[in-house]
Motif scaffolding. Sequence first.
Motif, short mmCIF file in Angstrom:
data_model
loop_
_atom_site.label_atom_id
_atom_site.label_comp_id
_atom_site.label_asym_id
_atom_site.label_seq_id
_atom_site.Cartn_x
_atom_site.Cartn_y
_atom_site.Cartn_z
N ASP A 39 55.55 34.18 -3.84
CA ASP A 39 54.39 33.60 -4.09
C ASP A 39 53.63 33.17 -2.56
OD1 ASP A 39 54.29 33.19 -6.89
OD2 ASP A 39 55.78 31.63 -6.67
N VAL A 40 52.51 33.77 -2.41
CA VAL A 40 52.09 33.52 -0.98
C VAL A 40 50.57 33.26 -1.11
CG1 VAL A 40 53.60 35.50 0.00
CG2 VAL A 40 51.10 35.88 -0.93
N PRO A 41 50.04 32.49 -0.28
CA PRO A 41 48.79 32.24 -0.24
C PRO A 41 47.89 33.25 0.40
CG PRO A 41 49.68 30.71 1.78
CD PRO A 41 50.74 31.59 0.77
N ALA A 42 46.58 33.61 0.09
CA ALA A 42 46.15 34.78 0.36
C ALA A 42 44.58 34.53 0.17
CB ALA A 42 46.57 35.88 -0.39
N PHE A 43 43.76 35.70 0.85
CA PHE A 43 42.29 35.74 0.61
C PHE A 43 42.09 36.95 -0.37
CE2 PHE A 43 42.50 33.50 4.68
CZ PHE A 43 41.62 32.66 4.76
N GLN A 44 41.41 36.75 -1.14
CA GLN A 44 40.96 37.90 -1.90
C GLN A 44 39.60 38.32 -1.68
OE1 GLN A 44 42.38 38.59 -5.26
NE2 GLN A 44 41.02 40.54 -5.47
N LEU A 45 39.56 39.35 -0.89
CA LEU A 45 38.32 39.90 -0.23
C LEU A 45 37.94 41.35 -0.70
CD1 LEU A 45 39.04 38.63 3.39
CD2 LEU A 45 37.68 37.50 1.62
N ASN A 46 36.70 41.60 -1.11
CA ASN A 46 36.29 42.84 -1.69
C ASN A 46 37.49 43.64 -2.56
OD1 ASN A 46 34.53 42.28 0.38
ND2 ASN A 46 34.41 44.21 1.15
N GLY A 47 38.09 42.69 -3.54
CA GLY A 47 39.12 43.18 -4.44
C GLY A 47 40.47 43.52 -3.61
N HIS A 48 40.88 43.19 -2.46
CA HIS A 48 41.92 43.40 -1.80
C HIS A 48 42.51 42.00 -1.60
CE1 HIS A 48 41.30 47.88 -0.63
NE2 HIS A 48 40.00 47.41 -0.73
N VAL A 49 43.96 42.01 -1.62
CA VAL A 49 44.62 40.64 -1.44
C VAL A 49 45.21 40.86 0.09
CG1 VAL A 49 46.71 39.40 -1.82
CG2 VAL A 49 45.51 40.33 -3.75
N VAL A 50 44.68 39.92 0.69
CA VAL A 50 45.00 39.78 2.44
C VAL A 50 45.93 38.63 2.46
CG1 VAL A 50 43.90 39.64 4.56
CG2 VAL A 50 42.64 40.68 2.72
N TRP A 51 47.05 38.98 3.04
CA TRP A 51 48.19 37.95 3.09
C TRP A 51 49.01 37.90 4.33
CZ3 TRP A 51 53.27 39.29 3.30
CH2 TRP A 51 53.41 40.78 2.86
N GLY A 52 49.87 37.21 4.66
CA GLY A 52 50.64 37.46 5.82
C GLY A 52 49.95 37.15 7.06
N ALA A 53 50.32 37.79 8.07
CA ALA A 53 49.76 37.46 9.38
C ALA A 53 48.09 37.53 9.67
CB ALA A 53 50.32 38.59 10.39
N THR A 54 47.61 38.71 8.87
CA THR A 54 46.03 38.79 8.81
C THR A 54 45.50 37.62 8.12
OG1 THR A 54 46.53 41.18 8.63
CG2 THR A 54 44.26 40.12 7.85
N ALA A 55 46.14 37.09 6.99
CA ALA A 55 45.70 35.93 6.27
C ALA A 55 45.71 34.61 7.29
CB ALA A 55 46.20 35.46 5.24
N MET A 56 46.78 34.44 7.99
CA MET A 56 47.04 33.41 9.06
C MET A 56 46.02 33.41 10.20
SD MET A 56 50.99 33.55 8.75
CE MET A 56 51.53 32.02 9.82
N ILE A 57 45.65 34.50 10.94
CA ILE A 57 44.83 34.71 11.83
C ILE A 57 43.21 34.22 11.05
CG2 ILE A 57 43.58 36.38 13.39
CD1 ILE A 57 46.32 37.80 13.45
N LEU A 58 43.02 34.74 9.97
CA LEU A 58 41.66 34.63 9.31
C LEU A 58 41.52 33.03 9.10
CD1 LEU A 58 41.10 37.47 6.93
CD2 LEU A 58 39.78 36.86 8.73
N SER A 59 42.73 32.37 8.88
CA SER A 59 42.56 30.94 8.46
C SER A 59 41.87 30.23 9.92
CB SER A 59 44.17 30.45 8.17
OG SER A 59 43.84 28.96 8.04
N GLU A 60 42.63 30.79 10.72
CA GLU A 60 41.93 29.91 12.13
C GLU A 60 40.66 30.35 12.35
OE1 GLU A 60 43.89 28.93 16.52
OE2 GLU A 60 43.39 31.23 16.23
N VAL A 61 40.16 31.71 12.30
CA VAL A 61 38.83 32.07 12.08
C VAL A 61 38.02 31.21 11.21
CG1 VAL A 61 37.09 33.97 11.85
CG2 VAL A 61 39.49 34.55 12.93
N ARG A 62 38.44 31.00 10.16
CA ARG A 62 37.39 30.33 9.05
C ARG A 62 37.33 28.77 9.64
NH1 ARG A 62 38.15 27.77 3.82
NH2 ARG A 62 36.53 28.62 2.47
#
Length: 213
Positions: A183-206
């Motif tokens: 079970d992971v927190p993620a972003f749903q972007l353009n139909g893609h599940v974005v998780w892991g390190a990419t999601a963590m970096i995006l969390s700081e960007v957001r």
Amino acid sequence: MEFNRFKSSLSKLKNLELPGEEIQMKMAPMERLVELKRLAQNKSNANKAGVMVLFYPSLSNHTQFVLILRKTYRGVHSGQVGFPGGRYELQDRDLLNTALRETEEEVGIPRSQMNVIKQLTEMYIPPSNFVVYPYLGTTDINPKFVLQEDEVESIIEVDLNHFLDDNSIISKKITTSYALDLDVPAFQLNGHVVWGATAMILSEVRHLLQKTL
């Protein structure tokens, strides 16, 4: 959001203190938190990579940023969504030049057209033993993407408003190279599940953009 308005707001972002690991960890699965602590001693021996979080105007002048879907291969990041970027090479002056060079190679945007705004918090990735150094930047030109065919499966162009929408944050059960039904927190972007390190970096960007825009 209209791109010129977005760009004018970025001057405030340059002076913001990075929220760092605390914000990154909001998008980390619990298993990853344990693993990061256990493997933290490996960080000094890790490989290094530079990536770009690159914003640009759409043809209708809306703000977007680019993600890539990686090719399927025998590796821990096979078929995952990430940022353009890659491994530090000896000819690179520093990690910023790595990010610029790799972005140009992977998606075809000339480094001369990229304006770097801010370095973000580095991220250690235990499964591949990499420390990733992200940079936030812009290009004023709607890109003519040219994919590096052996590395990139496709381009994902994400609208800023879609990314900032709270509904883009989800929880998803996935299977990885090191865990089943995680079970992971993620972003749903353009139909893609974005998780892991990419999601963590995006969390700081957001977090930074929410304080800026």
